[in-house]
Design a protein around this motif. Structure first.
Motif, PDB file in Angstrom:
ATOM      1  N   ARG A 127       1.916  11.365  34.307  1.00  0.00           N
ATOM      2  CA  ARG A 127       3.056  10.778  34.994  1.00  0.00           C
ATOM      3  C   ARG A 127       3.240   9.298  34.686  1.00  0.00           C
ATOM      4  O   ARG A 127       4.284   8.717  34.977  1.00  0.00           O
ATOM      5  CB  ARG A 127       2.891  10.946  36.506  1.00  0.00           C
ATOM      6  N   GLY A 128       2.233   8.664  34.062  1.00  0.00           N
ATOM      7  CA  GLY A 128       2.223   7.207  33.912  1.00  0.00           C
ATOM      8  C   GLY A 128       3.454   6.633  33.238  1.00  0.00           C
ATOM      9  O   GLY A 128       4.065   5.669  33.736  1.00  0.00           O
ATOM     10  N   LYS A 129       3.839   7.189  32.099  1.00  0.00           N
ATOM     11  CA  LYS A 129       4.973   6.659  31.342  1.00  0.00           C
ATOM     12  C   LYS A 129       6.258   6.702  32.160  1.00  0.00           C
ATOM     13  O   LYS A 129       6.981   5.700  32.279  1.00  0.00           O
ATOM     14  CB  LYS A 129       5.148   7.474  30.059  1.00  0.00           C
ATOM     15  N   ILE A 130       6.548   7.871  32.745  1.00  0.00           N
ATOM     16  CA  ILE A 130       7.798   8.022  33.494  1.00  0.00           C
ATOM     17  C   ILE A 130       7.763   7.202  34.776  1.00  0.00           C
ATOM     18  O   ILE A 130       8.765   6.584  35.158  1.00  0.00           O
ATOM     19  CB  ILE A 130       8.080   9.507  33.775  1.00  0.00           C
ATOM     20  N   ARG A 131       6.590   7.131  35.425  1.00  0.00           N
ATOM     21  CA  ARG A 131       6.476   6.337  36.647  1.00  0.00           C
ATOM     22  C   ARG A 131       6.756   4.860  36.369  1.00  0.00           C
ATOM     23  O   ARG A 131       7.448   4.183  37.140  1.00  0.00           O
ATOM     24  CB  ARG A 131       5.078   6.517  37.233  1.00  0.00           C
ATOM     25  N   THR A 132       6.263   4.384  35.220  1.00  0.00           N
ATOM     26  CA  THR A 132       6.514   2.995  34.828  1.00  0.00           C
ATOM     27  C   THR A 132       7.996   2.747  34.599  1.00  0.00           C
ATOM     28  O   THR A 132       8.555   1.728  35.040  1.00  0.00           O
ATOM     29  CB  THR A 132       5.724   2.646  33.553  1.00  0.00           C
ATOM     30  N   LEU A 133       8.654   3.684  33.913  1.00  0.00           N
ATOM     31  CA  LEU A 133      10.090   3.550  33.651  1.00  0.00           C
ATOM     32  C   LEU A 133      10.893   3.541  34.953  1.00  0.00           C
ATOM     33  O   LEU A 133      11.845   2.761  35.106  1.00  0.00           O
ATOM     34  CB  LEU A 133      10.573   4.678  32.741  1.00  0.00           C
ATOM     35  N   ASP A 157       9.792   2.579  37.878  1.00  0.00           N
ATOM     36  CA  ASP A 157       9.508   1.301  38.542  1.00  0.00           C
ATOM     37  C   ASP A 157      10.341   0.171  37.946  1.00  0.00           C
ATOM     38  O   ASP A 157      10.652  -0.819  38.633  1.00  0.00           O
ATOM     39  CB  ASP A 157       8.023   0.967  38.435  1.00  0.00           C
ATOM     40  N   GLU A 158      10.702   0.309  36.680  1.00  0.00           N
ATOM     41  CA  GLU A 158      11.535  -0.697  36.006  1.00  0.00           C
ATOM     42  C   GLU A 158      13.017  -0.478  36.267  1.00  0.00           C
ATOM     43  O   GLU A 158      13.864  -1.213  35.748  1.00  0.00           O
ATOM     44  CB  GLU A 158      11.271  -0.660  34.497  1.00  0.00           C
TER      45      GLU A 158
END
Length: 405
Positions: free
Chosen positions: A117-123, A125-126
């Motif tokens: 989930r890290g990549k999508i969660r970061t996006l 959050d941005e």
């Protein structure tokens, strides 16, 4: 809210439809939601790519099959992300690999292993809108894999689970789930709510609204699912856990014409024969249904089952190789059959429901070839040329039609 929105191929088949969808997604984002979008290939792009491949090689390597069919979704995600950018939204397109979707090594029928989930969660959050290619992932060795036709639904549910989304919305060219396919039954009833179990039975036995594996995944992880029309507001169907402690009730029927009946004739009635027949099919991950063994004289049995039409040739190739080993007299098949299934809660426990189904089929002069059942489903094979008459009769018998007399 965190919302995962999945759009099917007919929903994104033209630039005009993509722009309309972008407007709806943009509005949802303006309402304060975090939105992740999953899309299929445009219209019939996947069919076109498969036909193109078969013109070069009728029996392509599965790796190359996945390599070419996965490109359809990449076109869709780039177009939709660009449409959202035009509307002032920060959107970014992601392939299955870029979105963190890992699968096993099986080409064309890959199974999900994990979603990072890290990549999508970061996006999110941005403040960005990730637009993810459905139907695809990456194997442990770094190969592109696909999940099977309809697999974009499964991608969406997997992402919804990984992100702990509030809802996974599946947008199609119909406004929810109906009690029967309108191609077979005129004016079927709309279903506002249906259980995971009932929807699984519908998907497994011919209903095309949702990918079977997506509903199985949603049930396992309790992902809320909603089916809506991509371009019209109005009706919808919610798929959720419904209390099964209720009276037997037929909720829907489904039809599957894309099946073939296969009979392995007159094999010895001794331990291990059935295992040998199905061992090779299991290793080839072939889908089987309605397995029946019937006893004949002289210690010989017939073993009959159905397979999806797309798996038929591969199934016959496997059976030809083991025919001598299992001492079969012949391999027979019948493509002129169709399956009708009634679906509901606890229906197998009702002898009245069983009788009424058989009575409805008999009322149009159709013979029943094979029968199989589960707690929430009863399926019958009938002649393909009778399937519309059978569907109408069964739908009327169980009051699955609006204003039925």
């Amino acid at each position: 809210m965190i919302i995962v929105k999945k759009y099917g191929g007919t929903s994104v088949e033209t630039p005009e439809k993509i722009l309309k969808i972008a407007e709806k997604i943009s509005s949802s984002k303006d309402e304060g939601n975090e939105v992740v979008v999953v899309v299929s290939a445009m219209g019939k792009t996947t069919n076109y790519l498969i036909d193109l491949l078969h013109k070069v090689n009728p029996y392509p390597n599965p790796r190359e099959y996945d390599m070419i069919v996965s490109t359809g979704e990449q076109i869709s995600i780039a177009l939709l992300a660009s449409a959202l950018s035009k509307l002032g939204k920060r959107a970014i397109s992601l392939t299955g690999f870029q979105a963190g979707i890992d699968t096993d090594s099986t080409h064309a029928r890959a199974k999900l292993k994990r979603v990072y989930r890290g990549k999508i969660r970061t996006l999110l959050d941005e403040g960005k809108i990730p637009v993810v290619a459905g139907f695809q992932g990456m194997s442990p060795s770094g190969e592109i894999t696909t999940l099977g036709r309809g697999g974009s639904d499964t991608t969406a549910v997997a992402l919804a689970y990984a992100l702990d989304a509030d809802v996974c919305e599946i947008y199609t060219d119909v406004d929810g789930v109906y009690a029967a396919d309108p191609r077979y039954v005129e004016n079927p009833k709309h279903i506002d709510k249906i259980s995971y179990d009932e929807m699984i039975e519908m998907a497994a036995h011919g209903a095309k609204v949702l990918h079977l594996r997506s509903v199985e995944l949603a049930r396992r992880y309790k992902v809320p699912l909603v089916v809506k029309h991509a371009h019209r507001d109005g009706k919808e169907t919610r798929i959720e856990g419904i209390n099964s402690m209720e009276e037997p009730l037929v909720r829907a029927l489904s039809i599957d014409e894309n099946i073939v009946k296969v009979v392995v004739e007159r094999v010895p009635d001794k331990p291990g024969i059935a295992a040998k027949i199905f061992e090779k099919m299991a290793s080839n991950q072939l889908a089987l249904d309605m397995i029946v063994q019937s006893m004949h004289k002289d210690g010989k049995n017939d073993v009959a089952f159905t397979v999806p039409s797309q798996d038929f040739q591969e199934t016959m190739n496997v059976l030809d190789k083991i025919k001598a080993e299992v001492e079969a007299q012949n391999i027979h098949f019948d493509e002129n059959i169709a399956k009708i299934s009634i679906i509901g809660v606890n229906i197998l426990g009702s002898s009245e429901i069983i009788y009424e189904m058989f009575s409805a089929i008999a009322s149009v002069g159709a013979n029943i070839d094979m029968i199989s059942s589960s707690n929430s489903r009863i399926s019958c094979l009938v002649p393909k040329n009778k399937i519309k008459e059978v569907a109408q009769a069964v739908a009327k018998k169980f009051d699955l039609v609006e204003n039925a007399s």
